[in-house]
Motif scaffolding. Structure first.
Motif, PDB file in Angstrom:
ATOM      1  N   LYS A 194       0.780  -1.254   0.000  1.00 60.83           N
ATOM      2  CA  LYS A 194       0.000   0.000   0.000  1.00 60.83           C
ATOM      3  C   LYS A 194       0.797   1.280   0.000  1.00 60.83           C
ATOM      4  O   LYS A 194       0.325   2.286  -0.495  1.00 60.83           O
ATOM      5  CB  LYS A 194      -0.972   0.011   1.172  1.00 60.83           C
ATOM      6  N   LEU A 254       0.900   3.047  -3.180  1.00 59.25           N
ATOM      7  CA  LEU A 254      -0.359   3.503  -3.765  1.00 59.25           C
ATOM      8  C   LEU A 254      -0.559   5.003  -3.594  1.00 59.25           C
ATOM      9  O   LEU A 254      -1.544   5.559  -4.053  1.00 59.25           O
ATOM     10  CB  LEU A 254      -1.540   2.785  -3.104  1.00 59.25           C
ATOM     11  N   LYS A 255       0.369   5.636  -2.884  1.00 61.89           N
ATOM     12  CA  LYS A 255       0.220   7.077  -2.696  1.00 61.89           C
ATOM     13  C   LYS A 255       0.595   7.849  -3.953  1.00 61.89           C
ATOM     14  O   LYS A 255       0.353   9.040  -4.037  1.00 61.89           O
ATOM     15  CB  LYS A 255       1.114   7.532  -1.540  1.00 61.89           C
ATOM     16  N   SER A 256       1.228   7.163  -4.893  1.00 67.43           N
ATOM     17  CA  SER A 256       1.635   7.832  -6.124  1.00 67.43           C
ATOM     18  C   SER A 256       0.410   8.255  -6.919  1.00 67.43           C
ATOM     19  O   SER A 256      -0.606   7.575  -6.923  1.00 67.43           O
ATOM     20  CB  SER A 256       2.474   6.880  -6.970  1.00 67.43           C
ATOM     21  N   ILE A 257       0.506   9.395  -7.567  1.00 66.52           N
ATOM     22  CA  ILE A 257      -0.609   9.805  -8.425  1.00 66.52           C
ATOM     23  C   ILE A 257      -0.298   9.508  -9.894  1.00 66.52           C
ATOM     24  O   ILE A 257      -0.984   9.959 -10.790  1.00 66.52           O
ATOM     25  CB  ILE A 257      -0.978  11.291  -8.220  1.00 66.52           C
ATOM     26  N   LYS A 258       0.755   8.710 -10.111  1.00 66.03           N
ATOM     27  CA  LYS A 258       1.121   8.341 -11.485  1.00 66.03           C
ATOM     28  C   LYS A 258       0.734   6.891 -11.777  1.00 66.03           C
ATOM     29  O   LYS A 258       0.367   6.141 -10.898  1.00 66.03           O
ATOM     30  CB  LYS A 258       2.635   8.494 -11.672  1.00 66.03           C
ATOM     31  N   ARG A 259       0.848   6.534 -13.022  1.00 62.65           N
ATOM     32  CA  ARG A 259       0.485   5.204 -13.495  1.00 62.65           C
ATOM     33  C   ARG A 259       1.730   4.341 -13.723  1.00 62.65           C
ATOM     34  O   ARG A 259       1.620   3.156 -14.006  1.00 62.65           O
ATOM     35  CB  ARG A 259      -0.182   5.391 -14.866  1.00 62.65           C
ATOM     36  N   PHE A 269       6.058   1.578 -11.067  1.00 70.73           N
ATOM     37  CA  PHE A 269       5.799   0.646  -9.961  1.00 70.73           C
ATOM     38  C   PHE A 269       6.632  -0.636 -10.055  1.00 70.73           C
ATOM     39  O   PHE A 269       6.680  -1.409  -9.109  1.00 70.73           O
ATOM     40  CB  PHE A 269       4.309   0.286  -9.910  1.00 70.73           C
ATOM     41  N   HIS A 275      -2.839  -0.597  -9.494  1.00 69.29           N
ATOM     42  CA  HIS A 275      -1.391  -0.516  -9.326  1.00 69.29           C
ATOM     43  C   HIS A 275      -0.760  -1.904  -9.431  1.00 69.29           C
ATOM     44  O   HIS A 275       0.423  -2.003  -9.776  1.00 69.29           O
ATOM     45  CB  HIS A 275      -1.064   0.115  -7.973  1.00 69.29           C
TER      46      HIS A 275
END
Ligand code: SF4
Lengths: 216, 467
Positions: free
Chosen positions: A27, A30-35, A38, A94
């Protein structure tokens, strides 16, 4: 999205059932605002010996030598072999983003969790369902042969071993097309905008409360 | 015509078009949005030069990342803060109603939706979150979606879906005193497994389900995803309709009566056929505690940690061995000998007022055991918190040594500061006991709020009925 047709790839095995999306991508990422980006954190808790946080340079982190993806024989793997109920848990997209970013294009398992299955096909990853016995056989073959590869052919819906054994799989026509062509699903749906509007008109008559502004 | 199940009625009412390949384009009535799974969808929409189809169908709230302490100081973690601010910005730009952090209506999206009446019987409800199944308790077709689908819903108000098979879970008889909806859900998952309902929509029925409160039904539907189902459903009855009355988003005036007349039809026909029926006897269900790293690894509280050696299926056996190693447990250990370090009462499964009441009833006049390092109560929403405070529940918890926090997902998934340290063991009312779920190396035992409260007081798992 890169179209997927036929390709041969090295197979990496994850030999446990119920691999959940928390394991696929924990988790904190998951704070990333990108796609994108990862991949280095795919299976983070299993792959590294330390605790991962966003923004680290993963190349400098201590790796768990026991974990499959850290073993030299599985470098460059494009196909992931897994056990039943792979991808259970949260709906986080994600998880397929991380798998795709790492380089996986095909997942093979006896079953997948539904939301995860859906999310994969929207990100150029093909989840292939094969029977428990076939999967068991593939696990044995992967373990026995360094550099073990499979050839996956989406148009004919088959997986072939190097010895020529072929296993067929099911995939619904819509998802297949999307994977083959890398379709813009939203664009396709918008071609039916008039039908969506017609539905809304009818609903406004039948169930007008659904369109009432809230009392807030 | 074939007698329709509730699932089929809901489905058929939302089909915009069917396609030859067997999928349907389904209209979405309510889209719930939170900060974690939406930023990439908004960005995708913007990059494609598109706009929301119907902003008013969306309702947004930040819950996963938010702090449960010192709210007035904002969010300390810059990465979390950016995510929440991104939601705020997107909602402002696209005129989407959002309950912000300082709003008393802020809370966990699956608590807020029903509480506001924003999710209603007969609706299709989706959200970029698997526990959207919760809203099925209202007789809505509600399921979780990924971020690509969030974008699809934002732009088109529809989704491409294929119909699930139907499963009826019929719970006969009545649940005993001290046995809750959570125990029912865990007992079901223990029985059919975490993939037991994959490919199915579950309808819960039978006398024991009919007797559940709306909040209990939400707990059960919430956990249906842990059984592999995409959605859970409970047919509409008087309890559903009473629950909806006077909620801010509920139909008003003459609309109310029309809506109620329609809602009354939202039941499976008596002779409807299900693809699979699972029967449980409510009277046989006892309090449950999970011992492993999957919700199906569950035992009755008076049982023992199972022995993998007795398991014949090899995949399952290695899974059990791995789980016990991770959990630091030996086969044969009585569940009641397990001692948690922390207790968490919260999450979209069990953070509603009745959950807090049932925990408070156990805690009243008692003290949290010395061995418990932290006992947390995190209400599901600001409104739940306020109501609990009006009833004095906060004082009961605090007098016993619990911390009383601001609403959010909190230690259910530990994206904020509330988390387990490696090796710590938690009695948790949440829904997932996966490795690392509540913090790196953390060990989670799932149970009901009353059972969590009992564990906090005694310092070990205990049958709450025997206290
Ligand atoms: S409380 Fe837990 S399960 Fe529910 S939405 Fe939040 S993180 Fe997900």
């Amino acid at each position: 999205m890169q179209p997927l047709t036929r390709f041969e790839g090295i197979v990496a095995p994850i030999d446990r059932a119920n691999v959940d999306t928390d394991a696929i991508i924990p988790k904190q990422f998951l704070k990333s605002i990108k796609r994108t980006g990862f991949g280095p954190n795919l299976f983070d808790e299993w792959r590294y010996l330390d605790h991962g946080e966003p923004g680290q340079d993963c190349a400098r982190r201590p790796k768990n030598p026991e974990f499959v993806l850290n073993q030299p024989r599985y470098q460059g793997a494009r196909i992931l072999l897994a056990r039943r109920n792979f991808g259970c848990g949260s709906s986080r997209e994600h998880a397929p983003w991380a798998l795709a970013d790492y380089g996986f294009r095909v997942l093979i398992a006896p079953s997948f969790a539904e939301i995860f299955y859906n999310n994969c096909t929207k990100n150029g990853i093909l989840p292939v369902v094969l029977g428990e016995e076939v999967v068991e056989q593939l696990f044995r073959e992967v373990a026995a042969t360094i550099g073990y590869t499979l050839t996956v052919d989406l148009p004919s819906q088959s997986v072939a071993t190097r010895t020529g054994e072929v296993f067929d799989f099911e995939v619904d026509a819509f998802r297949k097309q999307a994977l083959l062509d890398g379709l813009d699903e939203i664009g396709l749906t918008l071609q039916h905008a008039a039908e969506i509007r017609a539905y809304e008109m009818r609903r406004r008559r039948e169930a007008p409360w659904l369109f009432q502004a809230p009392d807030i | 015509m074939v007698a329709a199940t509730l699932y089929d009625k809901l489905w058929d009412a939302h089909v915009v078009r069917d396609t030859a390949d067997g999928t349907s384009l389904l209209y979405v009535d309510r889209h719930l949005v939170h900060e974690v799974t939406s930023p990439q969808a908004f960005e995708g929409m913007r990059l494609a030069g598109r706009r929301p189809w119907r902003s008013a169908a969306n309702l947004a709230v930040a819950d996963h990342n938010v702090p449960t302490l010192n709210r007035d100081r904002g969010i300390a973690d810059p990465v979390s803060r950016l995510q929440v601010e991104t939601l705020d910005r997107n909602c402002t730009e696209y005129k989407i109603v959002e309950f912000r952090l300082a709003d008393s209506r802020q809370g966990i999206v699956h608590v807020v939706g029903p509480e506001q009446g924003a999710t209603q019987p007969g609706m299709t409800v989706v959200c970029g979150d698997s526990h959207t199944s919760t809203h099925g308790a209202l007789g809505a077709l509600a399921f979780g979606i990924g971020t690509s689908e969030v974008e699809h819903v934002l732009v088109t108000q529809t989704l491409i879906q294929s119909r699930s098979k139907r499963m009826l879970v019929r719970v006969t008889g009545q649940l005993g005193t001290g046995v809750s909806a959570k125990d029912l859900a865990l007992a079901l998952i223990g029985r059919i497994g975490t993939a037991g309902a994959t490919g199915y929509a579950i309808e819960f029925g039978g006398t024991a389900v009919r007797a559940l409160s709306m909040e209990g039904r939400m707990t059960v539907c919430n956990m249906s995803i842990e059984a592999g189902a995409r959605c859970g459903l409970v047919a509409v009855d008087d309890a559903t309709i009473e629950y909806m009355r006077d909620r801010p988003f509920a139909p008003r005036g003459s609309m109310w009566d029309r809506a109620v007349a329609y809602w009354r039809t939202l039941v499976s026909e008596p002779d409807a056929v299900f693809d699979r029926v699972v029967e449980l006897d409510g009277a046989e269900i006892v309090p449950q505690v999970t011992w492993g790293t999957s919700p199906e690894m569950v035992a009755e509280v008076d049982a023992h940690v199972p022995d993998p050696a007795a398991e014949r299926d090899p995949t399952r056996r290695t899974g059990m061995e791995r789980a016990l190693a991770y959990m630091g447990l030996e086969p044969g250990l009585p569940i009641t000998r397990i001692r948690p370090d922390k207790v968490f009462i919260g999450s979209c499964t069990n953070s509603r007022i009745e959950d807090l009441r049932s925990a408070a009833a156990v805690v009243q006049g008692q003290r949290v055991a010395d061995t418990i390092k932290l006992a947390l109560v995190v209400p599901g929403s600001g409104l739940v918190k306020r109501q609990a405070e009006d009833e004095g529940l906060d004082r009961i918890f605090q007098a016993a040594g619990f911390e009383w926090r601001e609403p959010g997902c909190s230690m259910c998934l530990a994206m904020n500061a509330d988390r387990l340290q490696p090796g710590e063991r938690c009695a948790s009312t949440s829904n997932r006991n996966f490795e690392g779920r509540q913090g790196h190396g953390g060990r989670t035992h799932l149970l009901s709020p009353a059972m969590a409260a009992a564990a906090a007081i005694t310092g070990h798992f205990v049958d709450v009925r025997k206290l």
